[in-house]
Design a protein around this motif. Structure first.
Motif, PDB file in Angstrom:
ATOM      1  N   TRP A 190      20.002  39.618  61.371  1.00 60.69           N
ATOM      2  CA  TRP A 190      19.382  39.669  62.693  1.00 60.69           C
ATOM      3  C   TRP A 190      18.889  38.284  63.081  1.00 60.69           C
ATOM      4  O   TRP A 190      18.353  37.544  62.257  1.00 60.69           O
ATOM      5  CB  TRP A 190      18.218  40.655  62.713  1.00 60.69           C
ATOM      6  N   HIS A 191      19.052  37.976  64.352  1.00 61.84           N
ATOM      7  CA  HIS A 191      18.614  36.669  64.838  1.00 61.84           C
ATOM      8  C   HIS A 191      17.103  36.614  64.974  1.00 61.84           C
ATOM      9  O   HIS A 191      16.474  35.607  64.647  1.00 61.84           O
ATOM     10  CB  HIS A 191      19.266  36.375  66.190  1.00 61.84           C
ATOM     11  N   ARG A 192      16.527  37.687  65.446  1.00 60.50           N
ATOM     12  CA  ARG A 192      15.074  37.687  65.663  1.00 60.50           C
ATOM     13  C   ARG A 192      14.458  38.998  65.188  1.00 60.50           C
ATOM     14  O   ARG A 192      13.869  39.058  64.133  1.00 60.50           O
ATOM     15  CB  ARG A 192      14.771  37.442  67.145  1.00 60.50           C
ATOM     16  N   ASP A 193      14.594  40.074  65.942  1.00 57.41           N
ATOM     17  CA  ASP A 193      14.072  41.379  65.541  1.00 57.41           C
ATOM     18  C   ASP A 193      15.208  42.253  65.050  1.00 57.41           C
ATOM     19  O   ASP A 193      16.339  42.143  65.522  1.00 57.41           O
ATOM     20  CB  ASP A 193      13.376  42.087  66.717  1.00 57.41           C
ATOM     21  N   GLY A 194      14.883  43.161  64.150  1.00 54.27           N
ATOM     22  CA  GLY A 194      15.864  44.122  63.680  1.00 54.27           C
ATOM     23  C   GLY A 194      15.804  45.418  64.477  1.00 54.27           C
ATOM     24  O   GLY A 194      15.038  45.560  65.438  1.00 54.27           O
ATOM     25  N   PHE A 195      16.617  46.382  64.061  1.00 54.96           N
ATOM     26  CA  PHE A 195      16.633  47.696  64.695  1.00 54.96           C
ATOM     27  C   PHE A 195      15.524  48.545  64.086  1.00 54.96           C
ATOM     28  O   PHE A 195      15.441  48.699  62.864  1.00 54.96           O
ATOM     29  CB  PHE A 195      17.992  48.359  64.474  1.00 54.96           C
TER      30      PHE A 195
END
Length: 674
Positions: free
Chosen positions: A59-64
């Protein structure tokens, strides 16, 4: 609404929201006892499937991540505390999540592919996904949608169900569907009438077809020379690389002071290690310019040395880890937390405590719920102390073997070739063509007469504008477009403000005489510059200000002059301007009515204007057309002044043939590429 929107004064635009609605739930009952067990069971299943689906994804920033949202007023007040007025209509119980994807929009489409996967695996599950642009799935397939599918009609009607895309709307718009009605339609046997066409489905599949099988194609393996603490942290949790890169990429002056100290990751003991980035993260780290302070202890090899890239990348990544570790703080009391005070004041203003007396039993219960919610979402925000605490805890455990890490660094995979990071303009064109299709070459018919073109422009500018713009139908009826192919513009419906049978009592009628207004404006615009007698025998500087000359100039500016005399005056000034520009470099760029370039050059070298007969005036029509076409070429098919002007006049610029500079169409009209 955002999970953390109540904690942020302004929501960022790089987010995607998703809603998961379960089957078998009474949408009218939002009590905790009836919906909580079903939502908890769904949450557990979604977490399990998403973990399997995302295990190789960086993930670039936040995940799922999803949470249970029953949709009652109390929970909406908690979530929407800083988002303006709260609608008191309860939401349908569902799972909700939001992901900020930052600079890598691929995360957004990976989540879309995950939602399609979840609806295939979980029976009866309906999903909805939106971003800052709204229903972006329809935007992606806009070229293939029916003409009636406008944003107003489709808002809140796009759902993913059983691995397909549905639009619960029709052309007649005969029924207004509530959420429970939409879910009922999706779970009914007649849902096939709402499924979108295969062409629309294919446009979406084109964006998500590489997930999850081809995730590695977006990865890049690099060799890094980093402090042992960084190598140990990456070995334990490879996902930390995203937070470290972004922390370094978004560094500020305070972070630079931290990087000069390097208290957590001193450069005295470094090892080689291998790390996997996304191509976006690698490019961000590679192109972030940074020179370390020599007093810190960093010793970089020469830029031409083979090991230089590993050293400079490791230095930058170590600085990112140092920034994160410096943000680790001990548990902060809410009494000293400024964010909690702002959040509490917002809840109080929204009526969250329902007029309960402070310290009463109900007030204390609501306060405890709000505090728990704030702590949970504060700790889940990006670059919070929670990430730094995880890094510091790895360092404090000190359960890693430095010698073992050094030995592992001697036997690591070779780094990937990063030549992909530099592309030529031709390669960029190929990539854009592959993604968006071939660029259409724009052309106008070659037999267009320049004088007719400028006449058409003048006719268009003479059209009267209504309250909602120029009446293009009337303008088109009067324009002689010749060989141009007009396209009838789509006009939005207008309201006749003068023919309301029952005017609103609050609206006063407007007494507006458009003809009189236009006449006054024209009188202002018809002011003419007084004639400059450049050929006058009187060379006195003050002669133009004689009394009789002053009166003549005032008379020249009178709006009552005839159109013919005004035209003659303007032509005279234009001729004079041509003569003055003829001896400059600007004059050489104009097209004249007669003469070759050599003749124009000779004319430009003349120092006086006595020989009027040899003067060749500028061809305004040809220059207008030439400048319009050059401006259009500079736009490369994009929006711009010339494209907007031509489009407003109904001039359709068609695609040209690939077989040469010009072609002949079916009607025998020759076309020339712009």
């Amino acid at each position: 609404m955002s999970l953390s929107s109540a904690l942020k004064p302004v929501r960022e635009d790089d987010f995607v929201e998703y809603f998961l609605f379960p089957a078998g739930l009474d949408q009218t009952d939002v009590s905790l006892e009836n919906c909580e067990p079903l939502l908890e069971s769904l949450l557990a299943e979604v977490d399990k499937l998403s973990k399997e689906y995302c295990q190789r994804y960086i993930w670039h920033r936040d995940g799922f991540k999803v949470i249970i949202r029953k949709g009652d007023l109390q929970q909406r007040l908690l979530i929407e505390a800083n988002d303006g007025d709260v609608d008191e209509v309860p939401l349908s119980p569902h799972l909700y999540g939001i992901t900020h994807f930052g600079d890598n929009v691929q995360d957004e489409w990976f989540i879309v592919s995950l939602l399609f996967h979840l609806t295939r695996r979980i029976s009866g599950l309906a999903a909805r996904v939106v971003d800052s642009d709204g229903e972006f799935l329809l935007i992606e397939a806009a070229d293939h949608l029916p003409s009636w599918a406008n944003p107003e009609r489709c808002e809140g009607r796009v759902f993913i169900y059983d691995g397909a895309l549905y639009l619960i709307a029709d052309e007649a718009q005969s029924k207004s569907y509530a959420m429970k009605d939409i879910l009922g339609e999706l779970q009914s046997d007649s849902r096939s009438k709402w499924v979108l066409s295969k062409v629309v489905q294919s446009a979406i599949d084109e964006r998500i077809r590489d997930f999850p099988d081809k995730i590695e194609e977006d990865h890049h393996r690099a060799t890094l020379y980093v402090p042992v603490g960084v190598a140990a942290a990456l070995k334990e949790n490879p996902q930390l690389i995203s937070a470290a890169v972004l922390a370094f990429y978004n560094r500020d002056p305070i972070d630079l002071k931290v990087c000069r100290a390097m208290r957590f990751f001193p450069p005295e003991s470094c090892v080689y290690t291998s790390a996997i980035f996304t191509k976006c993260l690698y490019a961000m780290l590679m192109h972030s310019n940074y020179l370390p302070d020599r007093r810190t202890g960093w010793s970089l090899p020469l830029a031409t040395a083979p090991e230089y890239k590993a050293h400079i990348l490791g230095l930058k990544l170590a600085c990112g880890f140092e920034i994160l570790a410096s943000q680790a703080k001990a548990s902060q009391s809410l009494e000293t937390d400024k964010g909690w005070k702002s959040y509490f004041d917002s809840l109080n203003a929204k009526g969250y405590f329902q007029d309960n007396i402070p310290d009463s039993q109900e007030y204390s219960r609501l306060l405890g719920i709000a505090q728990d919610y704030y702590r949970e979402n504060r700790d889940s925000m990006r670059f919070t102390p929670k990430i730094g605490e995880e890094i510091v805890s790895i360092l404090k455990r000190n359960d890693y073997d430095v010698e073992e890490l050094r030995k592992e660094g001697l036997d690591i995979p070779s780094p990937d070739d990063d030549s992909w990071i530099n592309i030529s303009p031709e390669e960029l064109d190929q990539m854009l063509t592959k993604r968006y299709g071939a660029r259409k070459l724009l052309s106008l018919n070659g037999n267009t007469d320049a004088e007719a073109f400028t006449s058409m422009v003048n006719d268009f500018l003479d059209q009267k504008s209504e309250f909602d713009g120029v009446d293009q139908d009337a303008a088109m009826a009067q324009l002689d477009l010749g060989s141009f192919r007009p396209v009838k513009p789509k006009r939005r419906p207008k309201t006749d403000v003068q023919n309301h049978s029952q005017p609103s009592p609050n609206r006063q009628p407007i007494d507006f005489d458009s003809d009189a207004f236009a006449a006054h404006v024209k009188n202002l615009l018809d002011l003419v510059i007084p004639e400059d007698r450049w050929d006058s025998s009187d060379n006195s500087d003050m002669s133009d200000y004689a009394e009789d000359e002053y009166d003549r100039n005032i008379e020249d500016m009178s709006p009552t002059r005839t159109a013919k005399s005004v035209k003659n005056e303007i032509q005279s000034y234009m001729d004079q301007m041509d003569r003055e520009l003829a001896k400059t470099t600007i004059g050489k760029s104009f097209e004249t009515t007669i003469g070759e370039p050599g003749e124009r050059k000779e004319q430009a070298d003349v120092d006086d204007f006595d020989d009027i007969e040899t003067f060749k005036p500028v061809d305004i029509d040809v220059n207008t057309l030439k400048n319009m076409m050059e401006s259009y070429q500079a736009q490369i098919g994009g929006p711009g002044p010339s494209a907007n002007l031509l489009g407003s006049m109904g001039v359709h610029v068609s695609s040209a043939s690939n077989g040469g500079p010009s072609k002949t169409n079916a009607g025998g009209t020759k076309q020339t590429d712009v």
